[in-house]
Design a protein around this motif. Structure first.
Motif, PDB file in Angstrom:
ATOM      1  N   TYR A   1       0.989  -1.135  -0.265  1.00  0.00           N
ATOM      2  CA  TYR A   1       0.100   0.105   0.009  1.00  0.00           C
ATOM      3  C   TYR A   1       0.682   1.267  -0.042  1.00  0.00           C
ATOM      4  O   TYR A   1       0.551   2.236   0.237  1.00  0.00           O
ATOM      5  CB  TYR A   1      -0.975  -0.011   1.217  1.00  0.00           C
ATOM      6  CG  TYR A   1      -1.968  -1.236   1.258  1.00  0.00           C
ATOM      7  CD1 TYR A   1      -2.218  -1.687   2.319  1.00  0.00           C
ATOM      8  CD2 TYR A   1      -2.627  -1.164  -0.070  1.00  0.00           C
ATOM      9  CE1 TYR A   1      -3.140  -2.738   2.227  1.00  0.00           C
ATOM     10  CE2 TYR A   1      -3.473  -2.046  -0.269  1.00  0.00           C
ATOM     11  CZ  TYR A   1      -3.895  -3.081   1.201  1.00  0.00           C
ATOM     12  OH  TYR A   1      -4.906  -3.816   0.991  1.00  0.00           O
ATOM     13  N   MET A   2       2.159   1.083  -0.048  1.00  0.00           N
ATOM     14  CA  MET A   2       3.083   2.344  -0.108  1.00  0.00           C
ATOM     15  C   MET A   2       3.519   2.511  -1.609  1.00  0.00           C
ATOM     16  O   MET A   2       4.060   1.537  -2.238  1.00  0.00           O
ATOM     17  CB  MET A   2       4.213   1.987   0.747  1.00  0.00           C
ATOM     18  CG  MET A   2       3.814   1.478   2.375  1.00  0.00           C
ATOM     19  SD  MET A   2       2.838   2.975   3.228  1.00  0.00           S
ATOM     20  CE  MET A   2       4.218   3.965   3.360  1.00  0.00           C
ATOM     21  N   ALA A   3       3.510   3.739  -1.978  1.00  0.00           N
ATOM     22  CA  ALA A   3       3.831   3.906  -3.252  1.00  0.00           C
ATOM     23  C   ALA A   3       5.420   4.138  -3.219  1.00  0.00           C
ATOM     24  O   ALA A   3       6.073   4.908  -3.559  1.00  0.00           O
ATOM     25  CB  ALA A   3       3.407   5.407  -3.732  1.00  0.00           C
TER      26      ALA A   3
ATOM     27  N   GLU B   1      -7.824   7.433   3.223  1.00  0.00           N
ATOM     28  CA  GLU B   1      -8.088   8.614   4.004  1.00  0.00           C
ATOM     29  C   GLU B   1      -6.982   9.692   3.854  1.00  0.00           C
ATOM     30  O   GLU B   1      -7.211  10.499   4.487  1.00  0.00           O
ATOM     31  CB  GLU B   1      -8.327   8.158   5.317  1.00  0.00           C
ATOM     32  CG  GLU B   1      -9.447   7.342   5.328  1.00  0.00           C
ATOM     33  CD  GLU B   1     -10.855   7.518   4.975  1.00  0.00           C
ATOM     34  OE1 GLU B   1     -11.039   9.045   5.154  1.00  0.00           O
ATOM     35  OE2 GLU B   1     -11.882   6.941   4.610  1.00  0.00           O
ATOM     36  N   GLN B   2      -5.758   9.224   2.922  1.00  0.00           N
ATOM     37  CA  GLN B   2      -4.762  10.546   3.048  1.00  0.00           C
ATOM     38  C   GLN B   2      -5.394  11.773   2.328  1.00  0.00           C
ATOM     39  O   GLN B   2      -6.377  11.621   1.168  1.00  0.00           O
ATOM     40  CB  GLN B   2      -3.851  10.070   2.081  1.00  0.00           C
ATOM     41  CG  GLN B   2      -2.852   8.928   2.502  1.00  0.00           C
ATOM     42  CD  GLN B   2      -1.752   8.620   1.871  1.00  0.00           C
ATOM     43  OE1 GLN B   2      -1.405   9.199   0.944  1.00  0.00           O
ATOM     44  NE2 GLN B   2      -0.859   7.729   2.292  1.00  0.00           N
TER      45      GLN B   2
ATOM     46  N   PRO C   1     -17.477  -1.125 -15.985  1.00  0.00           N
ATOM     47  CA  PRO C   1     -18.176  -0.822 -14.490  1.00  0.00           C
ATOM     48  C   PRO C   1     -17.196  -0.232 -13.701  1.00  0.00           C
ATOM     49  O   PRO C   1     -16.109  -0.700 -13.166  1.00  0.00           O
ATOM     50  CB  PRO C   1     -18.642  -2.232 -14.145  1.00  0.00           C
ATOM     51  CG  PRO C   1     -17.590  -3.257 -14.891  1.00  0.00           C
ATOM     52  CD  PRO C   1     -17.244  -2.682 -16.066  1.00  0.00           C
ATOM     53  N   ILE C   2     -17.475   0.930 -12.822  1.00  0.00           N
ATOM     54  CA  ILE C   2     -16.876   1.322 -12.030  1.00  0.00           C
ATOM     55  C   ILE C   2     -16.421   0.409 -10.794  1.00  0.00           C
ATOM     56  O   ILE C   2     -17.159  -0.245 -10.351  1.00  0.00           O
ATOM     57  CB  ILE C   2     -17.647   2.836 -11.485  1.00  0.00           C
ATOM     58  CG1 ILE C   2     -17.988   3.724 -12.520  1.00  0.00           C
ATOM     59  CG2 ILE C   2     -16.842   3.209 -10.316  1.00  0.00           C
ATOM     60  CD1 ILE C   2     -18.721   4.840 -11.952  1.00  0.00           C
ATOM     61  N   GLY C   3     -14.946   0.575 -10.302  1.00  0.00           N
ATOM     62  CA  GLY C   3     -14.651  -0.330  -9.278  1.00  0.00           C
ATOM     63  C   GLY C   3     -13.313  -0.861  -9.438  1.00  0.00           C
ATOM     64  O   GLY C   3     -12.718  -0.449 -10.630  1.00  0.00           O
ATOM     65  N   ILE C   4     -12.837  -1.535  -8.821  1.00  0.00           N
ATOM     66  CA  ILE C   4     -11.538  -2.244  -8.986  1.00  0.00           C
ATOM     67  C   ILE C   4     -11.680  -3.141 -10.009  1.00  0.00           C
ATOM     68  O   ILE C   4     -12.497  -3.990 -10.197  1.00  0.00           O
ATOM     69  CB  ILE C   4     -11.160  -3.156  -7.636  1.00  0.00           C
ATOM     70  CG1 ILE C   4     -11.200  -2.254  -6.535  1.00  0.00           C
ATOM     71  CG2 ILE C   4      -9.898  -3.670  -7.834  1.00  0.00           C
ATOM     72  CD1 ILE C   4     -10.070  -1.191  -6.279  1.00  0.00           C
ATOM     73  N   LYS C   5     -10.493  -2.905 -10.842  1.00  0.00           N
ATOM     74  CA  LYS C   5     -10.722  -3.841 -12.116  1.00  0.00           C
ATOM     75  C   LYS C   5      -9.888  -5.089 -11.854  1.00  0.00           C
ATOM     76  O   LYS C   5      -8.806  -5.184 -11.068  1.00  0.00           O
ATOM     77  CB  LYS C   5      -9.795  -3.013 -13.192  1.00  0.00           C
ATOM     78  CG  LYS C   5     -10.627  -1.699 -13.833  1.00  0.00           C
ATOM     79  CD  LYS C   5     -12.205  -2.011 -14.060  1.00  0.00           C
ATOM     80  CE  LYS C   5     -12.888  -0.745 -14.523  1.00  0.00           C
ATOM     81  NZ  LYS C   5     -13.128  -0.110 -13.206  1.00  0.00           N
ATOM     82  N   PRO C   6     -10.068  -6.167 -12.464  1.00  0.00           N
ATOM     83  CA  PRO C   6      -9.340  -7.505 -12.472  1.00  0.00           C
ATOM     84  C   PRO C   6      -7.883  -7.501 -12.460  1.00  0.00           C
ATOM     85  O   PRO C   6      -7.425  -6.633 -13.256  1.00  0.00           O
ATOM     86  CB  PRO C   6     -10.183  -8.518 -13.487  1.00  0.00           C
ATOM     87  CG  PRO C   6     -11.197  -7.965 -13.352  1.00  0.00           C
ATOM     88  CD  PRO C   6     -11.040  -6.451 -13.436  1.00  0.00           C
TER      89      PRO C   6
ATOM     90  N   MET D   1      -4.548   0.528  -6.458  1.00  0.00           N
ATOM     91  CA  MET D   1      -6.053   0.812  -6.759  1.00  0.00           C
ATOM     92  C   MET D   1      -7.015   0.636  -5.562  1.00  0.00           C
ATOM     93  O   MET D   1      -7.624   1.365  -5.416  1.00  0.00           O
ATOM     94  CB  MET D   1      -6.447   0.267  -7.932  1.00  0.00           C
ATOM     95  CG  MET D   1      -7.994   0.477  -8.553  1.00  0.00           C
ATOM     96  SD  MET D   1      -8.629  -0.067 -10.077  1.00  0.00           S
ATOM     97  CE  MET D   1      -7.469   0.688 -11.254  1.00  0.00           C
ATOM     98  N   PHE D   2      -6.574  -0.576  -4.914  1.00  0.00           N
ATOM     99  CA  PHE D   2      -7.289  -0.802  -3.472  1.00  0.00           C
ATOM    100  C   PHE D   2      -6.996   0.346  -2.557  1.00  0.00           C
ATOM    101  O   PHE D   2      -7.920   0.870  -1.924  1.00  0.00           O
ATOM    102  CB  PHE D   2      -6.979  -2.189  -3.097  1.00  0.00           C
ATOM    103  CG  PHE D   2      -7.714  -3.456  -3.351  1.00  0.00           C
ATOM    104  CD1 PHE D   2      -8.871  -3.348  -2.707  1.00  0.00           C
ATOM    105  CD2 PHE D   2      -7.388  -4.191  -4.434  1.00  0.00           C
ATOM    106  CE1 PHE D   2      -9.767  -4.664  -3.083  1.00  0.00           C
ATOM    107  CE2 PHE D   2      -8.066  -5.204  -4.901  1.00  0.00           C
ATOM    108  CZ  PHE D   2      -9.236  -5.305  -4.312  1.00  0.00           C
ATOM    109  N   PHE D   3      -5.660   0.812  -2.628  1.00  0.00           N
ATOM    110  CA  PHE D   3      -5.242   1.669  -1.560  1.00  0.00           C
ATOM    111  C   PHE D   3      -6.101   3.039  -2.000  1.00  0.00           C
ATOM    112  O   PHE D   3      -6.640   3.819  -1.200  1.00  0.00           O
ATOM    113  CB  PHE D   3      -3.695   2.016  -1.542  1.00  0.00           C
ATOM    114  CG  PHE D   3      -3.324   3.025  -0.727  1.00  0.00           C
ATOM    115  CD1 PHE D   3      -3.569   2.762   0.758  1.00  0.00           C
ATOM    116  CD2 PHE D   3      -2.652   4.068  -1.145  1.00  0.00           C
ATOM    117  CE1 PHE D   3      -2.978   3.564   1.713  1.00  0.00           C
ATOM    118  CE2 PHE D   3      -2.280   5.264  -0.230  1.00  0.00           C
ATOM    119  CZ  PHE D   3      -2.329   4.856   1.193  1.00  0.00           C
TER     120      PHE D   3
END
Length: 244
Positions: free
Chosen positions: A28-30, A87-88, A51-56, A80-82
């Protein structure tokens, strides 16, 4: 893994140092060497596509973005999950500014691609030494432009689910795979014949050893042939998204 020393008081004339281990989830860290904060908008643009959302993980759009940025799909998938849950303040600001304004997002994403030279990648990277690793799996083979390593991976996965007598073009599973990865069934069975040469559990004449496809098939076999077939099955299931 990071360590923090915490001083705890309360025991007369004594104190204890407790080493607390905090396991940071680096995904989760860039921290990818190729990553730039400007890429958040490119990820957001992909996220907002219907469809909007996390892509496979291995969707065509995710892989195309990964190839453009030279960043592994898994890293972009985790980012993408991050992006979705972060909340940054900086990322929340991006959501507030662009999530409900797709045209503005598209314009900004296009500008970023121009600034980083992605719209003219051949020229931009002409004098840059790029050591491709995972990217090669999605590139056509020199020996056969119709094939790629990921297609060979898909064929090997099915190979382990069949017996030699069923490795014929008329087998329904082979016909289904042929439609999925856009090959004719005969070519798939030809690749399976080569895999039989690689298979240590079979005794096959090496009359096909002169085929230029032997080397790429051997490379895929070395990567997956002696591993747990379940791992290969899982990967192949994920790679299906690339061909849909």
């Amino acid at each position: 893994m990071r360590f923090f020393i915490v001083e705890i008081f309360g025991v007369p004339n004594h104190f204890y140092y407790i080493c607390i281990i905090l396991n940071y989830c680096d995904k989760y860290m860039a921290n990818h060497p190729q990553w730039s904060d400007e890429y958040w908008l490119l990820l957001m643009q992909l996220y907002m596509k219907k469809p909007i959302g996390i892509k496979p993980l291995y969707s065509r759009a995710m892989v195309d973005l990964a190839l453009m940025l030279h960043i592994e799909p898994k890293f972009l998938y985790d980012q993408m999950f991050f992006l979705q849950k972060s909340e940054q303040p900086s990322l929340k600001l991006l959501w507030d500014k662009y999530s409900k304004h797709p045209k503005k997002l598209e314009q900004k994403a296009k500008l970023i691609q121009e600034q980083f030279g992605f719209q003219h990648a051949d020229t931009f990277f002409q004098d840059v030494d790029i050591h491709e690793t995972w990217e090669k799996d999605f590139r056509p083979l020199e020996a056969d432009k119709e094939l790629s390593p990921i297609k060979l991976i898909m064929i090997l996965n099915l190979y382990f689910q069949l017996t030699p007598v069923t490795m014929v073009p008329e087998t329904p599973e082979i016909e289904d795979l042929a439609k999925l990865i856009h090959l004719n069934p005969e070519k798939i069975t030809n690749i399976m014949d080569i895999y039989q040469i690689c298979d240590p559990y079979l005794t096959r004449d090496s009359f096909m050893a002169i085929t230029p496809l032997l080397k790429p098939c051997e490379e895929i076999w070395k990567r997956f042939g002696n591993e747990d077939p379940q791992n290969l099955y899982t990967l192949a299931s994920q790679l299906k998204e690339y061909f849909l």
